[in-house]
Write a protein that holds these residues in place. Structure first.
Motif, PDB file in Angstrom:
ATOM      1  N   LEU A 103     -33.042 -20.111   3.200  1.00 31.50           N
ATOM      2  CA  LEU A 103     -32.151 -20.760   4.035  1.00 31.50           C
ATOM      3  C   LEU A 103     -32.657 -21.086   5.473  1.00 31.50           C
ATOM      4  CD1 LEU A 103     -28.802 -18.550   3.249  1.00 31.50           C
ATOM      5  CD2 LEU A 103     -29.410 -20.625   2.421  1.00 31.50           C
ATOM      6  N   ASN A 104     -32.213 -22.207   6.017  1.00 36.02           N
ATOM      7  CA  ASN A 104     -32.421 -22.511   7.396  1.00 36.02           C
ATOM      8  C   ASN A 104     -31.556 -21.827   8.359  1.00 36.02           C
ATOM      9  OD1 ASN A 104     -33.061 -23.575  10.071  1.00 36.02           O
ATOM     10  ND2 ASN A 104     -32.324 -25.613   9.212  1.00 36.02           N
ATOM     11  N   PRO A 105     -31.886 -20.941   9.145  1.00 32.98           N
ATOM     12  CA  PRO A 105     -30.896 -20.199  10.088  1.00 32.98           C
ATOM     13  C   PRO A 105     -30.300 -21.077  11.205  1.00 32.98           C
ATOM     14  CG  PRO A 105     -33.089 -19.559  10.723  1.00 32.98           C
ATOM     15  CD  PRO A 105     -33.314 -20.422   9.393  1.00 32.98           C
ATOM     16  N   TYR A 106     -30.852 -22.272  11.415  1.00 35.95           N
ATOM     17  CA  TYR A 106     -30.049 -23.213  12.394  1.00 35.95           C
ATOM     18  C   TYR A 106     -30.184 -24.649  11.709  1.00 35.95           C
ATOM     19  CZ  TYR A 106     -31.255 -19.241  15.463  1.00 35.95           C
ATOM     20  OH  TYR A 106     -31.832 -18.007  15.850  1.00 35.95           O
ATOM     21  N   PRO A 107     -29.218 -24.717  10.757  1.00 40.77           N
ATOM     22  CA  PRO A 107     -29.003 -25.957  10.209  1.00 40.77           C
ATOM     23  C   PRO A 107     -28.338 -27.033  10.828  1.00 40.77           C
ATOM     24  CG  PRO A 107     -27.641 -24.814   9.075  1.00 40.77           C
ATOM     25  CD  PRO A 107     -28.317 -23.856   9.993  1.00 40.77           C
ATOM     26  N   SER A 108     -27.144 -26.613  11.627  1.00 38.54           N
ATOM     27  CA  SER A 108     -26.185 -27.386  12.223  1.00 38.54           C
ATOM     28  C   SER A 108     -26.631 -28.538  13.220  1.00 38.54           C
ATOM     29  CB  SER A 108     -25.222 -26.524  12.977  1.00 38.54           C
ATOM     30  OG  SER A 108     -24.489 -25.760  12.097  1.00 38.54           O
ATOM     31  N   ASN A 109     -25.766 -29.599  13.344  1.00 38.67           N
ATOM     32  CA  ASN A 109     -26.025 -30.822  13.983  1.00 38.67           C
ATOM     33  C   ASN A 109     -25.298 -30.458  15.543  1.00 38.67           C
ATOM     34  OD1 ASN A 109     -26.768 -33.552  14.738  1.00 38.67           O
ATOM     35  ND2 ASN A 109     -24.734 -33.693  14.821  1.00 38.67           N
ATOM     36  N   PHE A 110     -24.103 -29.766  15.277  1.00 39.09           N
ATOM     37  CA  PHE A 110     -23.443 -29.626  16.608  1.00 39.09           C
ATOM     38  C   PHE A 110     -23.536 -27.989  17.122  1.00 39.09           C
ATOM     39  CE2 PHE A 110     -21.101 -33.039  14.389  1.00 39.09           C
ATOM     40  CZ  PHE A 110     -21.480 -34.024  15.333  1.00 39.09           C
ATOM     41  N   LEU A 111     -24.415 -27.681  17.918  1.00 39.40           N
ATOM     42  CA  LEU A 111     -24.684 -26.296  18.237  1.00 39.40           C
ATOM     43  C   LEU A 111     -23.742 -25.447  18.700  1.00 39.40           C
ATOM     44  CD1 LEU A 111     -28.538 -26.559  18.837  1.00 39.40           C
ATOM     45  CD2 LEU A 111     -27.425 -26.296  16.851  1.00 39.40           C
ATOM     46  N   GLY A 112     -23.524 -24.239  18.378  1.00 36.45           N
ATOM     47  CA  GLY A 112     -22.588 -23.387  19.146  1.00 36.45           C
ATOM     48  C   GLY A 112     -22.382 -22.212  18.038  1.00 36.45           C
ATOM     49  N   GLU A 113     -22.431 -20.972  18.539  1.00 38.63           N
ATOM     50  CA  GLU A 113     -22.266 -19.801  17.745  1.00 38.63           C
ATOM     51  C   GLU A 113     -20.917 -19.813  17.106  1.00 38.63           C
ATOM     52  OE1 GLU A 113     -23.370 -16.314  19.625  1.00 38.63           O
ATOM     53  OE2 GLU A 113     -25.491 -16.370  19.632  1.00 38.63           O
TER      54      GLU A 113
END
Length: 292
Positions: A103-113
């Motif tokens: 799994l990629n831990p940072y897959p998202s386009n719109f970043l924000g925890e």
């Protein structure tokens, strides 16, 4: 369950046909906390068992033939995440031991925890469930399509858990009209409701601070959500006990529900069904998990 049960209070709103809020209620429900780290956890909301009418009638605006026949489904009690899985939650679980997939831990386009994780394939969402289950010693799953619709409706039969329409003051969807070569391709209003904003990105979970009658947030818009089921073109032969419908149908497509920031209000309806390639991902698809 030997886990401590807690309660929380939330606000529910009802709108009229033009989208004006005509009622506000404070309600309470039970939940438990699945701790991932001392700082990050899942809040699992109690959903009571009930028999409900799944699907919609042909006079509902936005009706499609995939949403019939309406049929009674008996749902056993279960637990579901209060919000779509967030990027912070995804990042933690992605560090847990691999079960089937990396799994990629940072897959998202719109970043924000605290934004929903997106650009997640169905198979990756299943891996999240598998890792979480192994970690917690509880079996977590993607919701069945019937569980998802029942949880979304929150005891109501209206198109939205807000009532007969929806506004961009209550949910994150495309609230503008889209035209191409002078032809209206997508309406940004529903029924007699208003046009609104087109944010063109996800919002943090719970941003609008209103829940449905079960205490769940972001069911209409923000990100579409994976379900367990394979795609069937209608409900002929569908299970009546809310189990995932994984026999027959088109195994090259899995169900997505709930609409998104990138879609019209018609696609945010409780009854709306979509399908997507389980191997692919998109920047408006996320998920939530259930335990039962």
């Amino acid at each position: 369950m030997d886990t401590q049960l807690l309660s929380f209070e939330f606000e529910v709103v009802t709108v009229n046909k033009t989208g004006d809020i005509i009622k506000r209620d404070r309600q309470t429900t039970l939940y438990y906390v699945e701790e991932l780290t001392p700082e990050i956890s899942l809040e699992m909301i109690a959903i009571p068992g009930e028999t409900f009418l799944m699907g919609t009638c042909q006079n509902e605006a936005g009706f499609l033939g995939s949403q019939i026949p309406r049929h009674w489904v008996t749902v056993k009690p279960f637990w579901i995440t209060k919000y779509p899985i967030t990027q912070a939650q995804w990042q933690v679980v992605s560090t847990f031991p691999q079960v089937n997939l990396s799994l990629n831990p940072y897959p998202s386009n719109f970043l924000g925890e605290n934004r929903p994780v997106e650009q997640i394939s169905w198979h990756e969402a299943k891996e999240f469930c598998a890792r979480l289950s192994q970690f917690s010693q509880r079996c977590y799953y993607l919701p069945s399509e019937a569980q998802w619709e029942y949880a979304c409706r929150g005891t109501l039969s209206s198109p939205f858990h807000f009532g007969e329409t929806i506004t961009t003051d209550l949910a994150n969807y495309s609230g503008v009209n889209w035209e191409y070569n002078g032809k209206l391709c997508s309406q940004g209003f529903y029924g007699n409701g208003p046009l609104g904003e087109d944010r063109r990105e996800t919002t943090t979970v719970g941003f609008f601070q209103v829940a449905n009658h079960f205490g769940l947030y972001d069911l209409h818009g923000n990100v579409r959500e994976w379900c367990e089921d394979v795609w069937h073109p209608n409900y002929v032969g569908a299970p009546t006990n809310a189990i995932p419908w994984i026999t027959g149908g088109d195994e090259t497509k899995r169900i997505v529900r709930g609409g998104s920031w990138n879609g019209s209000p018609h696609k945010c309806r409780s009854a709306y069904r979509g399908k997507f390639d389980p191997n692919a991902s998109l920047y408006d698809i996320g998920f939530r998990v259930v335990y039962y």
